[in-house]
Design an enzyme around this catalytic site. Structure first.
Site, PDB file in Angstrom:
ATOM      1  N   PRO A  10      37.903  34.224 -51.073  1.00  0.00           N
ATOM      2  CG  PRO A  10      38.924  32.440 -52.646  1.00  0.00           C
ATOM      3  CD  PRO A  10      38.934  33.890 -52.253  1.00  0.00           C
ATOM      4  CG  ASN A  11      35.387  28.800 -50.346  1.00  0.00           C
ATOM      5  OD1 ASN A  11      34.091  28.852 -50.935  1.00  0.00           O
ATOM      6  ND2 ASN A  11      36.517  28.672 -51.075  1.00  0.00           N
ATOM      7  NE  ARG A  18      36.489  27.172 -46.100  1.00  0.00           N
ATOM      8  CZ  ARG A  18      37.607  27.930 -46.523  1.00  0.00           C
ATOM      9  NH1 ARG A  18      37.688  28.955 -45.921  1.00  0.00           N
ATOM     10  NH2 ARG A  18      38.429  27.245 -47.140  1.00  0.00           N
ATOM     11  CE1 TYR A  23      40.730  27.431 -42.969  1.00  0.00           C
ATOM     12  CE2 TYR A  23      38.946  26.121 -43.798  1.00  0.00           C
ATOM     13  CZ  TYR A  23      40.284  26.644 -43.878  1.00  0.00           C
ATOM     14  OH  TYR A  23      41.013  26.301 -44.834  1.00  0.00           O
ATOM     15  CG  ASN A  74      42.545  34.655 -44.889  1.00  0.00           C
ATOM     16  OD1 ASN A  74      43.058  33.972 -45.809  1.00  0.00           O
ATOM     17  ND2 ASN A  74      41.851  33.877 -43.828  1.00  0.00           N
ATOM     18  CB  ALA A  77      41.711  28.982 -52.365  1.00  0.00           C
ATOM     19  CD  GLU A  98      50.069  35.329 -46.964  1.00  0.00           C
ATOM     20  OE1 GLU A  98      51.209  35.888 -47.370  1.00  0.00           O
ATOM     21  OE2 GLU A  98      49.899  34.344 -47.210  1.00  0.00           O
ATOM     22  CG  HIS A 100      46.982  32.226 -44.129  1.00  0.00           C
ATOM     23  ND1 HIS A 100      46.171  32.257 -45.354  1.00  0.00           N
ATOM     24  CD2 HIS A 100      47.966  32.812 -44.425  1.00  0.00           C
ATOM     25  CE1 HIS A 100      46.673  32.497 -46.334  1.00  0.00           C
ATOM     26  NE2 HIS A 100      48.013  33.035 -45.915  1.00  0.00           N
ATOM     27  NE  ARG A 107      44.658  23.041 -43.762  1.00  0.00           N
ATOM     28  CZ  ARG A 107      43.475  23.942 -44.085  1.00  0.00           C
ATOM     29  NH1 ARG A 107      43.697  25.113 -44.374  1.00  0.00           N
ATOM     30  NH2 ARG A 107      42.349  23.224 -44.752  1.00  0.00           N
TER      31      ARG A 107
HETATM   32  C1  DQA Z   1      43.229  29.996 -45.326  1.00  0.00           C
HETATM   33  C2  DQA Z   1      44.016  28.915 -45.692  1.00  0.00           C
HETATM   34  C3  DQA Z   1      44.049  28.596 -47.300  1.00  0.00           C
HETATM   35  O1  DQA Z   1      44.630  27.781 -47.699  1.00  0.00           O
HETATM   36  C4  DQA Z   1      42.274  28.277 -47.398  1.00  0.00           C
HETATM   37  O2  DQA Z   1      42.450  28.102 -48.914  1.00  0.00           O
HETATM   38  C5  DQA Z   1      41.672  29.025 -46.910  1.00  0.00           C
HETATM   39  C6  DQA Z   1      41.601  29.598 -45.637  1.00  0.00           C
HETATM   40  C7  DQA Z   1      42.999  30.327 -43.521  1.00  0.00           C
HETATM   41  O3  DQA Z   1      42.861  31.348 -43.224  1.00  0.00           O
HETATM   42  O4  DQA Z   1      43.726  29.241 -42.971  1.00  0.00           O
HETATM   43  O5  DQA Z   1      40.584  29.413 -47.689  1.00  0.00           O
HETATM   44  O6  DQA Z   1      43.391  31.149 -45.846  1.00  0.00           O
END
Ligand code: DQA
Length: 145
Positions: A10-11, A18, A23, A74, A77, A98, A100, A107
């Site tokens: 998501p997102n 964003r 990011y 990735n 959340a 995994e 990020h 964070r």
């Molecule tokens: C994320 C880190 C997560 O905590 C966050 O909710 C994201 C992006 C990252 O790529 O840094 O959506 O996965």
């Protein structure tokens, strides 16, 4: 040929707009084309998908059976909340890395726990778009061993 599914949660479709301070300015399309080039360079292929919906991500993980040999994920959340994604990866038993963009450990405390990390080969966090490239290389290296 080794085929890897690159799955974004998501997102992450909003990358570039964003929270650029967290990011960066790179878009998901740019990350995906970089990964497809990198996979080709490594003699493999990468298929890239994104969804904002947990069930759609579960379905995509199930669909890796007989189609992909590795998963680069990735989960956004859902990393910190989703037992369903963790169970889907465990169910299909696909080698998983995994990634990020941000360093989740520098964070908020709620980002420090990942449901996916314990069943992944490894995790790369904090290098922006380069996390994906490093993760892809590590995954393909692992699959060739
Ligand atoms: C994320 C880190 C997560 O905590 C966050 O909710 C994201 C992006 C990252 O790529 O840094 O959506 O996965």
């Amino acid at each position: 040929m080794i085929s890897v599914l690159v799955l974004n949660g998501p997102n992450l479709n909003l990358l570039g707009k964003r929270e650029p301070g967290v990011y960066g300015l790179v878009t998901l399309d740019e990350i995906n084309s970089m990964l497809m080039d990198e996979a080709r360079f490594l003699g493999a292929e990468a298929l890239c998908q994104q969804s904002n919906h947990e069930g759609a991500l579960v379905d995509a993980i199930h669909a890796t059976v007989d189609t992909h040999q590795g998963l680069l994920i990735n989960a956004g959340a859902y990393t910190h909340t989703s037992v369903a994604l963790r169970d889907a990866i465990a169910a299909v038993n696909i080698p998983t890395v995994e990634v990020h963009l941000s360093n989740i450990y520098s964070r908020e405390a709620f980002r420090h726990h990942s449901y996916i990390a314990p069943i992944a080969i490894g995790q790369i966090s904090g290098f922006g778009a380069e996390s994906y490239r490093l993760g892809l290389r590590a995954l393909i290296h692992h699959l060739r061993q």
